[in-house]
Design a protein around this motif. Sequence first.
Motif, PDB file in Angstrom:
ATOM      1  N   VAL A 284     -13.505  11.376  14.620  1.00 12.72           N
ATOM      2  CA  VAL A 284     -13.560  12.271  15.773  1.00 12.72           C
ATOM      3  C   VAL A 284     -14.487  13.456  15.514  1.00 12.72           C
ATOM      4  N   TYR A 285     -14.304  14.133  14.387  1.00 12.85           N
ATOM      5  CA  TYR A 285     -15.024  15.377  14.133  1.00 12.85           C
ATOM      6  C   TYR A 285     -16.217  15.242  13.191  1.00 12.85           C
ATOM      7  N   GLY A 286     -16.194  14.317  12.272  1.00 13.30           N
ATOM      8  CA  GLY A 286     -17.315  14.140  11.356  1.00 13.30           C
ATOM      9  C   GLY A 286     -17.633  15.410  10.589  1.00 13.30           C
ATOM     10  N   CYS A 287     -18.913  15.782  10.576  1.00 11.10           N
ATOM     11  CA  CYS A 287     -19.355  16.982   9.856  1.00 11.10           C
ATOM     12  C   CYS A 287     -18.741  18.258  10.431  1.00 11.10           C
ATOM     13  N   VAL A 288     -18.511  18.268  11.730  1.00  8.96           N
ATOM     14  CA  VAL A 288     -17.949  19.462  12.361  1.00  8.96           C
ATOM     15  C   VAL A 288     -16.578  19.775  11.763  1.00  8.96           C
ATOM     16  N   GLY A 289     -15.809  18.752  11.436  1.00 11.40           N
ATOM     17  CA  GLY A 289     -14.518  18.977  10.794  1.00 11.40           C
ATOM     18  C   GLY A 289     -14.672  19.630   9.432  1.00 11.40           C
ATOM     19  N   ALA A 290     -15.661  19.180   8.665  1.00  7.19           N
ATOM     20  CA  ALA A 290     -15.911  19.774   7.346  1.00  7.19           C
ATOM     21  C   ALA A 290     -16.376  21.210   7.484  1.00  7.19           C
TER      22      ALA A 290
ATOM     23  N   GLU B  43     -23.594  12.558   7.511  1.00  9.18           N
ATOM     24  CA  GLU B  43     -22.817  12.463   8.753  1.00  9.18           C
ATOM     25  C   GLU B  43     -22.091  11.135   8.842  1.00  9.18           C
ATOM     26  N   ALA B  44     -22.731  10.044   8.416  1.00  6.00           N
ATOM     27  CA  ALA B  44     -22.066   8.740   8.458  1.00  6.00           C
ATOM     28  C   ALA B  44     -20.842   8.727   7.554  1.00  6.00           C
ATOM     29  N   ASN B  45     -20.971   9.297   6.352  1.00  8.01           N
ATOM     30  CA  ASN B  45     -19.814   9.392   5.449  1.00  8.01           C
ATOM     31  C   ASN B  45     -18.701  10.235   6.064  1.00  8.01           C
ATOM     32  N   ALA B  46     -19.092  11.344   6.684  1.00  4.50           N
ATOM     33  CA  ALA B  46     -18.094  12.202   7.330  1.00  4.50           C
ATOM     34  C   ALA B  46     -17.434  11.484   8.497  1.00  4.50           C
ATOM     35  N   ARG B  47     -18.203  10.730   9.271  1.00  3.24           N
ATOM     36  CA  ARG B  47     -17.655   9.976  10.400  1.00  3.24           C
ATOM     37  C   ARG B  47     -16.721   8.862   9.946  1.00  3.24           C
ATOM     38  N   MET B  48     -16.996   8.281   8.803  1.00  2.00           N
ATOM     39  CA  MET B  48     -16.107   7.240   8.282  1.00  2.00           C
ATOM     40  C   MET B  48     -14.755   7.842   7.894  1.00  2.00           C
ATOM     41  N   ARG B  49     -14.776   9.048   7.370  1.00  3.82           N
ATOM     42  CA  ARG B  49     -13.536   9.718   6.965  1.00  3.82           C
ATOM     43  C   ARG B  49     -12.809  10.341   8.163  1.00  3.82           C
ATOM     44  N   ASP B  50     -13.591  10.872   9.106  1.00 10.00           N
ATOM     45  CA  ASP B  50     -13.025  11.517  10.284  1.00 10.00           C
ATOM     46  C   ASP B  50     -13.856  11.115  11.501  1.00 10.00           C
TER      47      ASP B  50
ATOM     48  N   VAL C 248      -0.891  29.970   5.358  1.00  7.95           N
ATOM     49  CA  VAL C 248      -1.767  29.552   6.441  1.00  7.95           C
ATOM     50  C   VAL C 248      -1.807  28.039   6.406  1.00  7.95           C
ATOM     51  N   ILE C 249      -1.682  27.423   7.566  1.00  7.10           N
ATOM     52  CA  ILE C 249      -1.670  25.968   7.627  1.00  7.10           C
ATOM     53  C   ILE C 249      -3.030  25.452   7.190  1.00  7.10           C
ATOM     54  N   GLN C 250      -3.031  24.538   6.255  1.00  7.88           N
ATOM     55  CA  GLN C 250      -4.262  23.974   5.735  1.00  7.88           C
ATOM     56  C   GLN C 250      -4.655  22.743   6.546  1.00  7.88           C
ATOM     57  N   ASP C 251      -5.946  22.498   6.632  1.00 10.39           N
ATOM     58  CA  ASP C 251      -6.452  21.312   7.299  1.00 10.39           C
ATOM     59  C   ASP C 251      -6.066  20.099   6.467  1.00 10.39           C
ATOM     60  N   PRO C 252      -5.507  19.064   7.081  1.00  6.35           N
ATOM     61  CA  PRO C 252      -5.053  17.917   6.310  1.00  6.35           C
ATOM     62  C   PRO C 252      -6.193  17.076   5.733  1.00  6.35           C
ATOM     63  N   LEU C 253      -7.430  17.315   6.162  1.00  3.09           N
ATOM     64  CA  LEU C 253      -8.543  16.537   5.633  1.00  3.09           C
ATOM     65  C   LEU C 253      -8.782  16.859   4.176  1.00  3.09           C
ATOM     66  N   LYS C 254      -9.154  15.866   3.427  1.00  2.23           N
ATOM     67  CA  LYS C 254      -9.537  16.094   2.032  1.00  2.23           C
ATOM     68  C   LYS C 254     -11.038  16.224   1.999  1.00  2.23           C
ATOM     69  N   ILE C 255     -11.513  17.423   2.297  1.00  2.00           N
ATOM     70  CA  ILE C 255     -12.928  17.657   2.459  1.00  2.00           C
ATOM     71  C   ILE C 255     -13.689  17.440   1.150  1.00  2.00           C
ATOM     72  N   GLU C 256     -13.058  17.705   0.009  1.00  2.00           N
ATOM     73  CA  GLU C 256     -13.761  17.551  -1.243  1.00  2.00           C
ATOM     74  C   GLU C 256     -14.281  16.129  -1.450  1.00  2.00           C
ATOM     75  N   SER C 257     -13.657  15.151  -0.796  1.00  2.00           N
ATOM     76  CA  SER C 257     -14.117  13.775  -0.949  1.00  2.00           C
ATOM     77  C   SER C 257     -15.445  13.543  -0.247  1.00  2.00           C
ATOM     78  N   LEU C 258     -15.866  14.433   0.656  1.00  2.00           N
ATOM     79  CA  LEU C 258     -17.134  14.281   1.324  1.00  2.00           C
ATOM     80  C   LEU C 258     -18.310  14.503   0.378  1.00  2.00           C
ATOM     81  N   TRP C 259     -18.086  15.284  -0.685  1.00  2.00           N
ATOM     82  CA  TRP C 259     -19.184  15.629  -1.584  1.00  2.00           C
ATOM     83  C   TRP C 259     -19.200  14.774  -2.836  1.00  2.00           C
ATOM     84  N   THR C 260     -18.360  13.757  -2.903  1.00  2.00           N
ATOM     85  CA  THR C 260     -18.337  12.909  -4.100  1.00  2.00           C
ATOM     86  C   THR C 260     -19.120  11.646  -3.878  1.00  2.00           C
TER      87      THR C 260
END
Length: 129
Positions: free
Chosen positions: A42-48, A33-40, A117-129
């Motif tokens: 506002v949404y953190g894990c919920v965005g992913a 969650e901390a990694n997700a919050r650093m990237r996003d 379909v409009i894609q989410d601008p987040l680069k979610i794959e970076s959350l798992w690296t």
Amino acid sequence: MVHKVFGASNVSKMLQELPIHQRGDAVSSLVYEANARMRDPVYGCVGAISFLQNEVSQLQMQLAVAQAEILCIQMQQEPALPTQMDPPPANEKSFLFSSSNLNNLHQYLSFASSSNVIQDPLKIESLWT
């Protein structure tokens, strides 16, 4: 990052309230969650999670379109069998598979599978690296 996002004393309090056997999982969750919050922030894990749910929905739609296209191709390739029966009444469901309706369905499916379909601008794959 965990201390920066949640605060060291808060993390310590949270972990002390948990049974010892659950603390390892809690730390892993806090790190994620901390990694997700650093990237996003506002949404953190919920965005992913939202992004992944959207991906699943898109893939389910693509699968349904592919299955319908397979059905269309199979119906078009089946030879017409001559029968002695009268044609079905107009209210029968068999009219759905007439050649004109199959062509309309194929055109619709081509449109549906090619729509963007409009894609989410987040680069979610970076959350798992």
